[in-house]
Design a protein around this motif. Sequence first.
Motif, PDB file in Angstrom:
ATOM      1  N   UNK A 179       0.814  -1.216   0.000  1.00 58.39           N
ATOM      2  CA  UNK A 179       0.000   0.000   0.000  1.00 58.39           C
ATOM      3  C   UNK A 179       0.849   1.269   0.000  1.00 58.39           C
ATOM      4  N   UNK A 180       1.933   1.232  -0.793  1.00 61.12           N
ATOM      5  CA  UNK A 180       2.747   2.419  -1.013  1.00 61.12           C
ATOM      6  C   UNK A 180       2.470   2.844  -2.450  1.00 61.12           C
ATOM      7  N   UNK A 181       1.814   3.994  -2.605  1.00 59.59           N
ATOM      8  CA  UNK A 181       1.398   4.384  -3.946  1.00 59.59           C
ATOM      9  C   UNK A 181       2.543   4.997  -4.754  1.00 59.59           C
ATOM     10  N   UNK A 182       2.250   5.377  -5.972  1.00 52.55           N
ATOM     11  CA  UNK A 182       3.273   5.863  -6.896  1.00 52.55           C
ATOM     12  C   UNK A 182       3.931   7.152  -6.407  1.00 52.55           C
ATOM     13  N   UNK A 183       3.287   7.906  -5.543  1.00 51.67           N
ATOM     14  CA  UNK A 183       3.864   9.141  -5.010  1.00 51.67           C
ATOM     15  C   UNK A 183       4.555   8.920  -3.667  1.00 51.67           C
ATOM     16  N   UNK A 184       4.587   7.675  -3.183  1.00 50.30           N
ATOM     17  CA  UNK A 184       5.264   7.365  -1.929  1.00 50.30           C
ATOM     18  C   UNK A 184       4.385   7.455  -0.700  1.00 50.30           C
ATOM     19  N   UNK A 185       3.093   7.694  -0.872  1.00 53.16           N
ATOM     20  CA  UNK A 185       2.191   7.762   0.277  1.00 53.16           C
ATOM     21  C   UNK A 185       1.798   6.360   0.720  1.00 53.16           C
TER      22      UNK A 185
END
Length: 157
Positions: free
Chosen positions: A63-69
Amino acid sequence: MNRSAEILGTPIHEDAAFEIARRSRGTPRIANNLLRRTRDFAQIKGDGTITVDIAQFALNALDVDARGLDDMDKRILTTIIDKFKGGPVGISTIATACGEEGETIEEVYEPFLIQEGYIKRTSRGREATEAAYQHLGRLLPQNMRGNSGSLFDEITS
């Protein structure tokens, strides 16, 4: 990233190393943690080599998205937006609503969210920015929508 992979004894493709580094917020500790977790996926789902497909699969599963969140970042943003109408809201209130310590939010999560432009600190509390609404796919509140005219234009119309 390549040095850390070498220390772990895990082969990694250059594009996979870039993908992990890109989502690690520029923080070596986070990059190493993500690398270790991705290595585990590579050993189970592949032949032990971290490819870009394995890295993307692992990071999405974590659950680490493409923007690092990550999950907590998103929880903080959705709390501000959904429960407090975008803010302003105090850090202790956010912490209580998210089930996290206020100090942890202030020291770990908030700096990244401010740096990336998702929240801003004001004298009245934290506020979600337009970028936060867009990233989460939420409709901007009326007061945040860009208006070409001014207040005086509305009065004279």
